[in-house]
Motif scaffolding. Structure first.
Motif, PDB file in Angstrom:
ATOM      1  N   PHE A  28       0.840  -1.193   0.000  1.00  0.00           N
ATOM      2  CA  PHE A  28       0.000   0.000   0.000  1.00  0.00           C
ATOM      3  C   PHE A  28       0.878   1.247   0.000  1.00  0.00           C
ATOM      4  O   PHE A  28       1.841   1.348   0.759  1.00  0.00           O
ATOM      5  CB  PHE A  28      -0.896   0.017   1.246  1.00  0.00           C
ATOM      6  CG  PHE A  28      -1.958  -1.049   1.260  1.00  0.00           C
ATOM      7  CD1 PHE A  28      -3.162  -0.864   0.598  1.00  0.00           C
ATOM      8  CD2 PHE A  28      -1.762  -2.244   1.941  1.00  0.00           C
ATOM      9  CE1 PHE A  28      -4.152  -1.837   0.612  1.00  0.00           C
ATOM     10  CE2 PHE A  28      -2.743  -3.221   1.958  1.00  0.00           C
ATOM     11  CZ  PHE A  28      -3.935  -3.029   1.291  1.00  0.00           C
ATOM     12  N   ARG A  29       0.502   2.224  -0.821  1.00  0.00           N
ATOM     13  CA  ARG A  29       1.241   3.487  -0.851  1.00  0.00           C
ATOM     14  C   ARG A  29       0.326   4.700  -0.695  1.00  0.00           C
ATOM     15  O   ARG A  29       0.797   5.816  -0.554  1.00  0.00           O
ATOM     16  CB  ARG A  29       2.008   3.610  -2.174  1.00  0.00           C
ATOM     17  CG  ARG A  29       3.116   2.590  -2.339  1.00  0.00           C
ATOM     18  CD  ARG A  29       3.899   2.837  -3.616  1.00  0.00           C
ATOM     19  NE  ARG A  29       3.012   2.732  -4.794  1.00  0.00           N
ATOM     20  CZ  ARG A  29       3.382   3.086  -6.020  1.00  0.00           C
ATOM     21  NH1 ARG A  29       4.588   3.591  -6.228  1.00  0.00           N
ATOM     22  NH2 ARG A  29       2.551   2.941  -7.036  1.00  0.00           N
ATOM     23  N   GLY A  30      -0.975   4.462  -0.725  1.00  0.00           N
ATOM     24  CA  GLY A  30      -1.912   5.576  -0.678  1.00  0.00           C
ATOM     25  C   GLY A  30      -1.926   6.292   0.660  1.00  0.00           C
ATOM     26  O   GLY A  30      -1.710   5.689   1.714  1.00  0.00           O
ATOM     27  N   ARG A  31      -2.145   7.584   0.624  1.00  0.00           N
ATOM     28  CA  ARG A  31      -2.233   8.420   1.819  1.00  0.00           C
ATOM     29  C   ARG A  31      -3.428   9.365   1.675  1.00  0.00           C
ATOM     30  O   ARG A  31      -3.719   9.853   0.588  1.00  0.00           O
ATOM     31  CB  ARG A  31      -0.956   9.251   2.016  1.00  0.00           C
ATOM     32  CG  ARG A  31       0.299   8.414   2.277  1.00  0.00           C
ATOM     33  CD  ARG A  31       0.204   7.713   3.626  1.00  0.00           C
ATOM     34  NE  ARG A  31       1.400   6.913   3.928  1.00  0.00           N
ATOM     35  CZ  ARG A  31       1.573   5.643   3.624  1.00  0.00           C
ATOM     36  NH1 ARG A  31       0.588   4.994   2.984  1.00  0.00           N
ATOM     37  NH2 ARG A  31       2.669   4.991   3.941  1.00  0.00           N
ATOM     38  N   LEU A  32      -4.112   9.600   2.800  1.00  0.00           N
ATOM     39  CA  LEU A  32      -5.273  10.490   2.766  1.00  0.00           C
ATOM     40  C   LEU A  32      -4.875  11.914   2.408  1.00  0.00           C
ATOM     41  O   LEU A  32      -3.940  12.474   2.987  1.00  0.00           O
ATOM     42  CB  LEU A  32      -5.980  10.506   4.127  1.00  0.00           C
ATOM     43  CG  LEU A  32      -6.960   9.370   4.428  1.00  0.00           C
ATOM     44  CD1 LEU A  32      -7.565   9.578   5.811  1.00  0.00           C
ATOM     45  CD2 LEU A  32      -8.061   9.301   3.388  1.00  0.00           C
ATOM     46  N   ALA A  33      -5.597  12.489   1.457  1.00  0.00           N
ATOM     47  CA  ALA A  33      -5.344  13.882   1.061  1.00  0.00           C
ATOM     48  C   ALA A  33      -6.219  14.849   1.854  1.00  0.00           C
ATOM     49  O   ALA A  33      -6.148  16.065   1.659  1.00  0.00           O
ATOM     50  CB  ALA A  33      -5.619  14.040  -0.428  1.00  0.00           C
ATOM     51  N   PHE A  34      -7.040  14.309   2.757  1.00  0.00           N
ATOM     52  CA  PHE A  34      -7.931  15.141   3.573  1.00  0.00           C
ATOM     53  C   PHE A  34      -8.224  14.410   4.869  1.00  0.00           C
ATOM     54  O   PHE A  34      -8.006  13.198   4.978  1.00  0.00           O
ATOM     55  CB  PHE A  34      -9.240  15.428   2.835  1.00  0.00           C
ATOM     56  CG  PHE A  34      -9.940  14.181   2.355  1.00  0.00           C
ATOM     57  CD1 PHE A  34     -10.824  13.502   3.165  1.00  0.00           C
ATOM     58  CD2 PHE A  34      -9.687  13.693   1.085  1.00  0.00           C
ATOM     59  CE1 PHE A  34     -11.444  12.348   2.730  1.00  0.00           C
ATOM     60  CE2 PHE A  34     -10.310  12.540   0.629  1.00  0.00           C
ATOM     61  CZ  PHE A  34     -11.190  11.865   1.458  1.00  0.00           C
ATOM     62  N   GLY A  59      -2.813  12.594   5.482  1.00  0.00           N
ATOM     63  CA  GLY A  59      -1.564  11.863   5.341  1.00  0.00           C
ATOM     64  C   GLY A  59      -1.583  10.471   5.930  1.00  0.00           C
ATOM     65  O   GLY A  59      -0.592   9.741   5.856  1.00  0.00           O
ATOM     66  N   TYR A  60      -2.736  10.060   6.525  1.00  0.00           N
ATOM     67  CA  TYR A  60      -2.814   8.735   7.121  1.00  0.00           C
ATOM     68  C   TYR A  60      -2.739   7.650   6.055  1.00  0.00           C
ATOM     69  O   TYR A  60      -3.304   7.780   4.972  1.00  0.00           O
ATOM     70  CB  TYR A  60      -4.111   8.585   7.911  1.00  0.00           C
ATOM     71  CG  TYR A  60      -4.295   7.213   8.535  1.00  0.00           C
ATOM     72  CD1 TYR A  60      -3.741   6.916   9.769  1.00  0.00           C
ATOM     73  CD2 TYR A  60      -5.007   6.218   7.872  1.00  0.00           C
ATOM     74  CE1 TYR A  60      -3.901   5.668  10.343  1.00  0.00           C
ATOM     75  CE2 TYR A  60      -5.176   4.967   8.436  1.00  0.00           C
ATOM     76  CZ  TYR A  60      -4.614   4.695   9.669  1.00  0.00           C
ATOM     77  OH  TYR A  60      -4.762   3.459  10.226  1.00  0.00           O
ATOM     78  N   GLY A  61      -2.061   6.564   6.392  1.00  0.00           N
ATOM     79  CA  GLY A  61      -1.997   5.416   5.504  1.00  0.00           C
ATOM     80  C   GLY A  61      -1.177   4.311   6.147  1.00  0.00           C
ATOM     81  O   GLY A  61      -0.311   4.579   6.986  1.00  0.00           O
ATOM     82  N   LEU A  62      -1.419   3.061   5.783  1.00  0.00           N
ATOM     83  CA  LEU A  62      -0.710   1.915   6.333  1.00  0.00           C
ATOM     84  C   LEU A  62       0.009   1.144   5.231  1.00  0.00           C
ATOM     85  O   LEU A  62      -0.333   1.257   4.055  1.00  0.00           O
ATOM     86  CB  LEU A  62      -1.695   0.972   7.045  1.00  0.00           C
ATOM     87  CG  LEU A  62      -2.424   1.510   8.280  1.00  0.00           C
ATOM     88  CD1 LEU A  62      -3.411   0.473   8.786  1.00  0.00           C
ATOM     89  CD2 LEU A  62      -1.428   1.884   9.370  1.00  0.00           C
ATOM     90  N   THR A  63       0.999   0.374   5.626  1.00  0.00           N
ATOM     91  CA  THR A  63       1.638  -0.583   4.733  1.00  0.00           C
ATOM     92  C   THR A  63       1.296  -1.985   5.217  1.00  0.00           C
ATOM     93  O   THR A  63       0.717  -2.170   6.304  1.00  0.00           O
ATOM     94  CB  THR A  63       3.167  -0.396   4.729  1.00  0.00           C
ATOM     95  OG1 THR A  63       3.679  -0.765   6.018  1.00  0.00           O
ATOM     96  CG2 THR A  63       3.541   1.053   4.418  1.00  0.00           C
TER      97      THR A  63
END
Length: 277
Positions: A28-34, A59-63
């Motif tokens: 996973f590479r996605g990060r919240l933009a809001f 900016g939240y996101g997990l791998t």
């Protein structure tokens, strides 16, 4: 988006399905933009806002290598919606979700058949010996109204399987546009129903005299509450019935906050007496 057609489903599958032996699984590479709100009415929610407590920050996101337990997501909406509710549509050219329009007995006995969805179809109820006839006509725009002709006892009403909290509409009123072509020969009852044994009834005969032009009737919700309606759990926000000949065109049925303060609202100091203006 995983169940949508297109590349989204394939992308999610690449991350969820085990990789072939010897091959690296994409991460996973996605990060919240809001910011993702932490409550139903937590909007707008801006990054860095003082006192903001989002469920997931910008900016939240997990791998795949990371783990986090997420608390139960809040799914209960505030009663009456977020902020001050202003208007709830019941019928505007057609019934508005979640409402449907029906014809039935004055005592509220069910089942009561729903009005046809085809505007070219005329409904006669009951079929064997009709007492109420409903057809689609024009009041303001094409096919925006229902012409209801009574020759005997019956009512037309709006119903929804979920109950509305009309107390969320401050100084609210029930509004509907009407054009009377045949004055009522018997008392006309306007009602709101809130379940078995719970109903508020008002005599609105005096407001429904024949006239050439359409007009808007405004009934304060407080009148219906005084007559017995529990505004915290209304399942039928509009019911109009009579026992004798009467013909009217109905359109644009809604609940509006603040409308009970209008100069042309119906006055009802005593719910046992007919409404006046």
């Amino acid at each position: 988006a995983a169940w949508l057609p297109g590349t989204e489903g394939g992308g999610v599958a690449d991350l969820l399905v085990r990789a072939a032996p010897g091959q690296a699984q994409p991460d996973f590479r996605g990060r919240l933009a809001f910011s993702w709100p932490g409550a139903a009415c937590q909007t707008p929610l801006n990054a860095g806002e003082r006192g903001a407590r989002p469920l997931f920050a910008v900016g939240y996101g997990l791998t795949l290598a990371q783990r986090r337990t997420v608390a139960p997501l809040p799914v209960v909406a505030a009663s009456g919606g977020c902020g001050a509710a202003r208007e709830m549509l019941v019928f505007r050219q057609s019934p508005r979700v979640p409402y449907s329009m029906h014809v039935g007995e004055l005592d509220g006995a069910h089942p009561a058949p729903g009005l046809p969805t085809d505007p070219s179809e005329t409904m006669r109820w009951p079929p064997a010996q009709p007492r109420v006839e409903v057809s689609t006509v024009q009041m303001h725009t094409q096919q925006d109204a229902k012409r209801v002709q009574w020759t005997g006892a019956g009512r037309v009403f709006a119903w929804a399987p979920q109950r509305a909290v009309l107390s969320a509409y401050p100084d609210g009123a029930l509004l509907f546009d009407v054009q009377v072509s045949q004055a009522p020969a018997a008392p006309v009852e306007l009602a709101m129903r809130c379940g078995p044994g719970c109903v508020g009834r008002l005599d609105v005969t005096g407001l429904l005299q024949a006239g050439a032009a359409p007009r808007t009737i405004k009934i304060p919700l407080s009148c219906l509450a005084a007559a017995g309606a529990d505004l915290s759990r209304i399942e039928e926000p509009f019911s109009l019935g009579t026992t004798g000949p009467f013909t009217a065109v109905l359109a644009d049925i809604r609940i509006a906050a603040g409308a009970s303060r209008d100069a042309d609202v119906a006055r009802c100091p005593d719910p046992r007496q007919p409404l006046t203006r």
